[in-house]
Write an enzyme that holds these catalytic residues in place. Structure first.
Site, PDB file in Angstrom:
ATOM      1  N   ASP A  34       0.841  -1.272   0.026  1.00  0.00           N
ATOM      2  CA  ASP A  34      -0.116   0.023   0.082  1.00  0.00           C
ATOM      3  C   ASP A  34       0.858   1.240   0.021  1.00  0.00           C
ATOM      4  O   ASP A  34       1.963   1.040   0.444  1.00  0.00           O
ATOM      5  CB  ASP A  34      -0.848   0.208   1.255  1.00  0.00           C
ATOM      6  CG  ASP A  34      -2.020  -0.888   1.269  1.00  0.00           C
ATOM      7  OD1 ASP A  34      -2.093  -1.572   0.168  1.00  0.00           O
ATOM      8  OD2 ASP A  34      -2.742  -1.220   2.136  1.00  0.00           O
ATOM      9  N   ARG A  88      -0.469  -0.824  -8.581  1.00  0.00           N
ATOM     10  CA  ARG A  88      -2.006  -0.673  -8.282  1.00  0.00           C
ATOM     11  C   ARG A  88      -2.403   0.752  -8.326  1.00  0.00           C
ATOM     12  O   ARG A  88      -1.377   1.766  -7.506  1.00  0.00           O
ATOM     13  CB  ARG A  88      -2.352  -1.174  -7.007  1.00  0.00           C
ATOM     14  CG  ARG A  88      -3.719  -0.658  -6.578  1.00  0.00           C
ATOM     15  CD  ARG A  88      -4.111  -0.581  -5.206  1.00  0.00           C
ATOM     16  NE  ARG A  88      -4.165  -2.060  -4.846  1.00  0.00           N
ATOM     17  CZ  ARG A  88      -3.681  -2.750  -3.708  1.00  0.00           C
ATOM     18  NH1 ARG A  88      -3.401  -1.957  -2.626  1.00  0.00           N
ATOM     19  NH2 ARG A  88      -3.967  -3.825  -3.386  1.00  0.00           N
ATOM     20  N   LYS A  95      -6.221   6.949  -6.371  1.00  0.00           N
ATOM     21  CA  LYS A  95      -6.362   8.376  -6.470  1.00  0.00           C
ATOM     22  C   LYS A  95      -5.626   8.946  -5.241  1.00  0.00           C
ATOM     23  O   LYS A  95      -5.162   9.781  -5.485  1.00  0.00           O
ATOM     24  CB  LYS A  95      -8.006   8.811  -6.476  1.00  0.00           C
ATOM     25  CG  LYS A  95      -8.690   8.584  -7.657  1.00  0.00           C
ATOM     26  CD  LYS A  95      -9.921   9.382  -7.646  1.00  0.00           C
ATOM     27  CE  LYS A  95     -10.849   8.727  -9.109  1.00  0.00           C
ATOM     28  NZ  LYS A  95     -12.242   9.222  -8.950  1.00  0.00           N
ATOM     29  N   ALA A 122      -5.732   8.387  -0.569  1.00  0.00           N
ATOM     30  CA  ALA A 122      -6.708   8.665   0.462  1.00  0.00           C
ATOM     31  C   ALA A 122      -6.335   9.446   1.665  1.00  0.00           C
ATOM     32  O   ALA A 122      -7.235   9.513   2.554  1.00  0.00           O
ATOM     33  CB  ALA A 122      -6.950   7.234   0.933  1.00  0.00           C
TER      34      ALA A 122
HETATM   35  P1  FDA Z   1     -14.066   8.708  -6.132  1.00  0.00           P
HETATM   36  O1  FDA Z   1     -13.709   8.944  -4.731  1.00  0.00           O
HETATM   37  O2  FDA Z   1     -13.845   9.488  -7.324  1.00  0.00           O
HETATM   38  O3  FDA Z   1     -15.341   7.756  -6.101  1.00  0.00           O
HETATM   39  C1  FDA Z   1     -16.067   7.328  -7.277  1.00  0.00           C
HETATM   40  C2  FDA Z   1     -17.319   6.566  -6.819  1.00  0.00           C
HETATM   41  O4  FDA Z   1     -17.052   5.479  -6.158  1.00  0.00           O
HETATM   42  C3  FDA Z   1     -18.062   7.750  -5.810  1.00  0.00           C
HETATM   43  O5  FDA Z   1     -18.843   8.494  -6.645  1.00  0.00           O
HETATM   44  C4  FDA Z   1     -19.018   6.649  -5.164  1.00  0.00           C
HETATM   45  O6  FDA Z   1     -20.181   6.020  -5.751  1.00  0.00           O
HETATM   46  C5  FDA Z   1     -18.022   5.423  -5.040  1.00  0.00           C
HETATM   47  N1  FDA Z   1     -17.121   5.485  -3.800  1.00  0.00           N
HETATM   48  C6  FDA Z   1     -15.973   5.986  -3.522  1.00  0.00           C
HETATM   49  N2  FDA Z   1     -15.419   5.838  -2.360  1.00  0.00           N
HETATM   50  C7  FDA Z   1     -16.761   5.356  -1.746  1.00  0.00           C
HETATM   51  C8  FDA Z   1     -16.863   5.243  -0.226  1.00  0.00           C
HETATM   52  N3  FDA Z   1     -15.694   5.146   0.526  1.00  0.00           N
HETATM   53  N4  FDA Z   1     -17.793   4.781   0.144  1.00  0.00           N
HETATM   54  C9  FDA Z   1     -19.047   4.611  -0.617  1.00  0.00           C
HETATM   55  N5  FDA Z   1     -18.807   4.909  -1.976  1.00  0.00           N
HETATM   56  C10 FDA Z   1     -17.508   5.402  -2.505  1.00  0.00           C
HETATM   57  N6  FDA Z   1      -5.306   4.909  -1.211  1.00  0.00           N
HETATM   58  C11 FDA Z   1      -4.155   5.071  -0.993  1.00  0.00           C
HETATM   59  O7  FDA Z   1      -3.951   6.391  -0.555  1.00  0.00           O
HETATM   60  N7  FDA Z   1      -3.334   4.242  -0.586  1.00  0.00           N
HETATM   61  C12 FDA Z   1      -3.460   2.872  -0.977  1.00  0.00           C
HETATM   62  O8  FDA Z   1      -2.656   1.860  -0.571  1.00  0.00           O
HETATM   63  C13 FDA Z   1      -4.861   2.558  -1.529  1.00  0.00           C
HETATM   64  N8  FDA Z   1      -5.150   1.233  -1.660  1.00  0.00           N
HETATM   65  C14 FDA Z   1      -6.281   0.920  -2.268  1.00  0.00           C
HETATM   66  C15 FDA Z   1      -6.630  -0.206  -2.601  1.00  0.00           C
HETATM   67  C16 FDA Z   1      -7.892  -0.541  -3.620  1.00  0.00           C
HETATM   68  C17 FDA Z   1      -7.940  -1.944  -4.053  1.00  0.00           C
HETATM   69  C18 FDA Z   1      -8.793   0.329  -3.561  1.00  0.00           C
HETATM   70  C19 FDA Z   1      -9.918   0.181  -4.367  1.00  0.00           C
HETATM   71  C20 FDA Z   1      -8.636   1.732  -3.251  1.00  0.00           C
HETATM   72  C21 FDA Z   1      -7.367   1.975  -2.586  1.00  0.00           C
HETATM   73  N9  FDA Z   1      -7.087   3.228  -1.916  1.00  0.00           N
HETATM   74  C22 FDA Z   1      -5.818   3.404  -1.494  1.00  0.00           C
HETATM   75  C23 FDA Z   1      -8.146   4.168  -1.687  1.00  0.00           C
HETATM   76  C24 FDA Z   1      -8.233   5.262  -3.092  1.00  0.00           C
HETATM   77  O9  FDA Z   1      -6.975   5.918  -2.952  1.00  0.00           O
HETATM   78  C25 FDA Z   1      -9.636   6.085  -3.017  1.00  0.00           C
HETATM   79  O10 FDA Z   1      -9.370   6.780  -1.935  1.00  0.00           O
HETATM   80  C26 FDA Z   1     -10.816   5.377  -3.329  1.00  0.00           C
HETATM   81  O11 FDA Z   1     -10.452   4.244  -4.059  1.00  0.00           O
HETATM   82  C27 FDA Z   1     -12.149   6.291  -3.614  1.00  0.00           C
HETATM   83  O12 FDA Z   1     -11.809   6.810  -4.752  1.00  0.00           O
HETATM   84  P2  FDA Z   1     -12.300   6.099  -6.160  1.00  0.00           P
HETATM   85  O13 FDA Z   1     -11.118   5.920  -7.160  1.00  0.00           O
HETATM   86  O14 FDA Z   1     -13.008   4.952  -5.962  1.00  0.00           O
HETATM   87  O15 FDA Z   1     -12.854   7.504  -6.864  1.00  0.00           O
END
Ligand code: FDA
Length: 305
Positions: A128, A178, A181, A183
């Site tokens: 991660d 991987r 975006k 977090a």
């Molecule tokens: P975005 O936030 O734009 O969301 C797109 C859509 O997805 C939203 O409109 C909603 O519908 C849905 N959604 C997203 N998050 C949601 C939530 N919490 N609850 C409900 N619905 C939600 N980050 C990091 O900094 N280091 C890491 O190592 C990882 N590892 C990781 C592994 C995996 C397998 C995933 C899927 C994600 C991570 N992340 C991570 C988290 C990542 O950085 C990011 O914060 C989340 O995936 C949310 O962003 P989205 O790409 O989904 O887009």
């Protein structure tokens, strides 16, 4: 709201009080099937019946003793062994500060290497990416270990301004990346503050990775996102070419985007779901709430109930 939740994620007082409240424990169930290894393996088995492989992660970060890191390594060893016994396709995802990066980068590297050896032949060990204070150390660890451990993957975050350069520097290693975006709470000089920019960078980095693979480069890409506007075009692009079709997957978090997960499975798009377990879920849960502040309503509703 996002900033307040990310501030809460690092507050030790909240971390010690809120997880004891029943309504918070109930609300967190939406994002994790339970705290025990058995809970995670049971959910992995259920996903397997839908044709979806898993990634398992034990929650925890910033441990303060070498002994704790030993327990973390042993736990990952056990979960890998039990997943194999049950015939599950389950990889693991680990946080460098859970394995000792704050204490001693050498210790963290030895721990990651031990897990990579334990997982050989069973799949990727994903590293991660935590807050930006750890980016250099995490990438150094990956660069040192990847030549000997082909099954190591690392996460890159599209919100960081540095990521394009980091990706270019990793490509010669045939990396398993991987792409997410990001977090964590980061200042604007390090991370793009606007969602539009973060999404545009994600698209560009995703295309760069697919282009590298299509041009004969080695490696693998996991698109770690729930964003349909990104998944659709990137998956179509990846599936349109033989080399990239076998070298990518979509990765999502347990409990998020369930309908989208079903649609991907129905279309035959490779998908993996990351299942978290363990007692140290508070900071991680606050980051899930911060991603979508509307999630706070689940907590409020749980409280009212
Ligand atoms: P975005 O936030 O734009 O969301 C797109 C859509 O997805 C939203 O409109 C909603 O519908 C849905 N959604 C997203 N998050 C949601 C939530 N919490 N609850 C409900 N619905 C939600 N980050 C990091 O900094 N280091 C890491 O190592 C990882 N590892 C990781 C592994 C995996 C397998 C995933 C899927 C994600 C991570 N992340 C991570 C988290 C990542 O950085 C990011 O914060 C989340 O995936 C949310 O962003 P989205 O790409 O989904 O887009």
């Amino acid at each position: 709201m996002r900033s307040a939740l990310l501030w809460a994620s690092t507050n030790p007082r909240l971390a010690s009080t809120l997880p004891r409240r029943r309504f918070v424990r109930r609300a967190v169930r939406r994002f994790m099937p339970g705290e025990t290894r058995e809970d995670a393996l049971r959910e992995a088995a259920r996903l397997a019946t839908r044709g979806v492989p898993a990634i398992l992660t034990m929650l925890g970060e910033n441990v303060t003793t070498a002994r704790e890191t030993r327990e973390v390594v042993d736990e990952y060893g056990r979960v890998l062994a039990e997943a194999t016994e049950r015939g599950l396709d389950a990889e693991i995802s680990v946080k460098p500060t859970h394995l000792g990066l704050d204490l001693d980068p050498g210790l963290a590297a030895r721990n990651v290497a031990e897990l990579a050896r334990a997982a050989r032949g069973r799949g990727t060990v994903w590293i991660d990416m935590e807050g930006s204070a750890y980016t250099d150390a995490t990438l150094d660890l990956y660069r040192d270990l990847k030549p000997e451990h082909d099954n190591l993957g690392v996460c890159l975050q599209s919100y960081l301004r540095r990521t394009e350069a980091d990706l270019e520097s990793l490509l010669p290693l045939a990396p398993r990346i991987r792409l997410v975006k990001g977090a964590y709470a980061e200042p604007p000089d390090l991370a793009y503050p606007s969602k539009g920019d973060v999404d545009a960078r994600y698209r560009a980095l995703g295309r760069r990775l697919l282009g590298h693979l299509d041009d004969g480069g080695d490696g693998f890409v996991g698109f770690g996102t729930h964003d349909a506007a990104l998944i659709g075009p990137l998956a179509r692009d990846a599936r349109s070419r033989a080399r990239t079709a076998e070298r990518f997957e979509i990765e999502m978090l347990y409990g998020i985007g369930l309908r989208a997960q079903d649609a991907l499975v129905a279309e035959g798009v490779p998908l993996r779901v990351l299942i978290s377990y363990g007692a140290a879920w508070f900071p991680w849960y606050m980051r899930r709430l911060a991603e979508r502040p509307a999630n706070v309503w689940f907590v409020v509703r749980s409280f009212l109930r």
